[in-house]
Write a protein that holds these residues in place. Structure first.
Motif, short mmCIF file in Angstrom:
data_model
loop_
_atom_site.label_atom_id
_atom_site.label_comp_id
_atom_site.label_asym_id
_atom_site.label_seq_id
_atom_site.Cartn_x
_atom_site.Cartn_y
_atom_site.Cartn_z
N SER A 104 -26.05 80.63 -90.22
CA SER A 104 -26.63 79.28 -90.22
C SER A 104 -26.63 78.70 -88.81
O SER A 104 -25.83 79.08 -87.96
CB SER A 104 -25.85 78.37 -91.17
OG SER A 104 -24.53 78.20 -90.70
N TRP A 105 -27.54 77.76 -88.60
CA TRP A 105 -27.58 77.04 -87.34
C TRP A 105 -26.73 75.79 -87.47
O TRP A 105 -26.61 75.21 -88.56
CB TRP A 105 -29.01 76.68 -86.97
CG TRP A 105 -29.83 77.86 -86.53
CD1 TRP A 105 -29.56 79.17 -86.74
CD2 TRP A 105 -31.04 77.81 -85.80
NE1 TRP A 105 -30.53 79.96 -86.19
CE2 TRP A 105 -31.48 79.14 -85.60
CE3 TRP A 105 -31.84 76.79 -85.31
CZ2 TRP A 105 -32.64 79.47 -84.92
CZ3 TRP A 105 -33.01 77.10 -84.63
CH2 TRP A 105 -33.40 78.42 -84.44
N ASP A 106 -26.15 75.37 -86.37
CA ASP A 106 -25.19 74.28 -86.35
C ASP A 106 -25.77 73.10 -85.56
O ASP A 106 -26.84 73.19 -84.96
CB ASP A 106 -23.88 74.77 -85.76
CG ASP A 106 -23.38 76.04 -86.45
OD1 ASP A 106 -23.21 76.01 -87.68
OD2 ASP A 106 -23.20 77.07 -85.77
N ILE A 107 -25.03 71.99 -85.55
CA ILE A 107 -25.56 70.73 -85.02
C ILE A 107 -24.57 70.16 -84.01
O ILE A 107 -23.38 70.00 -84.31
CB ILE A 107 -25.80 69.72 -86.16
CG1 ILE A 107 -26.81 70.29 -87.16
CG2 ILE A 107 -26.28 68.38 -85.61
CD1 ILE A 107 -26.86 69.52 -88.47
N LEU A 108 -25.06 69.83 -82.83
CA LEU A 108 -24.27 69.24 -81.75
C LEU A 108 -24.92 67.92 -81.36
O LEU A 108 -26.13 67.88 -81.10
CB LEU A 108 -24.22 70.19 -80.56
CG LEU A 108 -23.74 69.64 -79.21
CD1 LEU A 108 -22.28 69.23 -79.28
CD2 LEU A 108 -23.96 70.67 -78.10
#
Length: 547
Positions: free
Chosen positions: A247-251
């Motif tokens: 999965s892609w993550d969020i910053l």
């Protein structure tokens, strides 16, 4: 199996670096590069970072010339970079331009194809990708609190608009749940209150809310009271793989000395045990001194430097080539007491647990201050976006390079090893700023150039710049009125194999250009590293070097 939408987003929409495995003076005063000469002789250009175009190209970019002037009504521009894509797959690109109160698409010749009126300004760059898995692409943007998805024909998609909180200043897309489809990540400057506050919400392509978001007030993040969340003001979100799962993550940067980063599930990343009384990275105070950051407070708040991430547009990339992504953020610098905020900018490189790589135990600090921290009151001219663009401009030095504007009127190039290779002075005026840079080879030799536009409170001080990979000016082209607050977009607009630079202008008036497209003779789409605001049409600040 990944959907067609995600495949298009990764390749055809500029997320993977294509081909790389993917005038006059420098400002109103004619400044120039600070480190582009040796004993009066120009430094040689770096080695080619990409395969050269057919014929080998040239070391000098030819002068960009006007191809199209895009006109419509009076609507004003903000920070939205143009998007160039073939929305309906008819073989002809559209140019998507976001303004205050209106979203427009133009044909390559500058005529309007369609437009949509909305209430409020469109601050962040529009996303273009396939969210529903059909034969066309969709356009996603935010106007105040509302998030819209439009079809390739300009109709509002079913399930939209949706509302988060006024104002949504940051918008990006990524596959946060690893299901092969893209989701929309929205960040507001008006936090949702709870035991811990929220600024992030994620939507699916049908307008429904993604499970686990908003992450803190729902309890999904696992945050305790030491998670210090507040608003994000300026394209503050990056979306990409931070950890090792699919999965892609969020910053996100935010309006304090803390940042938030969450897994695609909404769970907040754990802080390393070295950070005293902090379980999650959302509780790490980014003091420059690493020991003080671990302690959580400054012994002398009047003198200690700390970050402030109000206007930070972060990035995600594997800087050192070890197969693991780092988190990159450019923040303003202030003392910990917040009584002295004019201490320049700091470039941060971080690991997923908040620790710092060996070369980055302290951020790279550029302390000089000319302008950029504050909005210009009453002018609709905003502070500088603290964003960094990523690419390999010099393959003979280790890792990737980071290019950014400081508060000092300069563009800086810094390597993964924390060594500043050059700084280029584009202005010495305190009312001229830039929103950030694009990186692309404009001469066909495989060596990228740095492209940016400036903006100002004053008329006729702004310009479009092309600077080479050693920090030397190649071209400076005057822009009308107050210039452009948005990062230019580099793309082949009319599909003739030659690149254009598209600029979304600040000012608007009936019958006057809202955007300009300059063609660059002799260029080729062989090497576009960071071709638009936030790196790609997903607007996620994620750079992945193609093999």
């Amino acid at each position: 199996m990944a959907s067609r939408g995600l495949g298009l987003a990764l390749a055809g929409l500029g997320l993977v670096a294509v081909g790389c495995g993917g005038g006059a003076g420098g400002g109103p005063d004619g400044g120039g590069g600070d480190d582009d000469m040796v004993d009066g002789t120009p430094k040689p250009l770096p080695a080619a970072a990409c395969a050269a175009a057919s014929g080998g190209g040239s070391s000098m970019t030819q002068l960009p010339t006007m191809m199209a002037s895009m006109k419509e009504r009076y609507h004003e521009g903000w920070l939205a970079s143009p998007a160039v894509a073939d929305l309906d797959r008819d073989g002809i690109n559209e140019v998507v331009i976001a303004r205050a109160g209106r979203l427009l698409t133009f044909r390559p010749d500058g005529t309007v194809k369609w437009g949509l009126d909305v209430t409020g300004r469109i601050w962040a760059s529009p996303i273009v990708a396939d969210f529903v898995g059909d034969a066309s692409l969709e356009v996603v943007f935010a106007a105040r609190e509302k998030i819209y998805m439009l079809t390739a024909a300009g109709a509002v998609s079913p399930g939209f608009p949706v509302s988060w909180r006024d104002e949504v200043r940051s918008l990006a897309a990524g596959d946060v749940d690893a299901d092969g489809r893209l989701e929309i990540v929205a960040v507001t400057n008006s936090p949702l209150a709870g035991t811990v506050r929220d600024i992030i919400k994620v939507y699916r392509g049908d307008g429904s809310t993604q499970a686990g978001f908003p992450p803190n007030t729902t309890g999904r993040s696992g945050c305790d009271m030491a998670c210090y969340v507040t608003g994000g003001y300026d394209q503050n979100v990056a979306v990409g793989p931070i950890d090792d799962d699919a999965s892609w993550d969020i910053l996100t940067g935010q309006d304090n000395a803390y940042m938030s980063w969450h897994k695609g599930s909404g769970v907040a990343f754990d802080a390393a045990a070295i950070f005293r009384m902090r379980t999650k990275v959302l509780g790490i105070r980014f003091l420059h001194d690493y020991a003080l950051a671990q302690q959580g407070y400054a012994n002398d708040e009047a003198t200690a430097n700390q970050a402030h991430f109000t206007n930070t547009a972060p990035a995600i990339a594997d800087l050192d080539g070890d197969g693991k992504n780092e988190l990159i953020a450019l923040g303003s610098v202030q003392n910990a007491a917040q009584t002295d905020r004019l201490r320049g900018v700091g470039l941060w490189v971080l690991s997923p647990d908040g620790t710092r790589p060996a070369a980055w135990m302290t951020p790279l600090h550029v302390p000089q201050y000319l302008a950029g921290l504050w909005d210009f009151d009453g002018e609709n001219i905003v502070a500088a976006t603290n964003q960094v663009s990523i690419g390999d401009l010099d393959p003979q030095t280790p890792g990737l390079d980071m290019v950014f504007a400081g508060f000092d009127g300069k563009i800086h190039l810094v390597g993964a090893d924390k060594v500043e290779r050059w700084a280029y002075t584009y202005t010495t005026a305190n009312n001229v700023l830039t929103g950030g840079v694009a990186l692309a080879d404009l001469s066909g030799d495989g060596v990228p150039e740095v492209v940016f536009a400036t903006y100002s409170t004053a008329m006729n001080l702004s310009a479009l710049f092309v600077v080479d990979a050693r920090g030397a000016l190649q071209h400076k082209i005057a822009l009308p009125k107050r210039g452009s607050m948005a990062v230019p977009t580099v793309a082949d607009v009319n599909s003739d194999g030659v690149l254009e630079i598209v600029v979304n202008l600040k000012d608007g008036a009936d019958g006057m250009p809202l955007a300009l497209a300059y063609t660059v003779p002799g260029s080729s789409p062989n090497c576009i590293l960071w071709g638009t605001g936030r790196g790609s049409l997903l607007r996620g600040g994620y750079f992945r070097k193609a093999p």
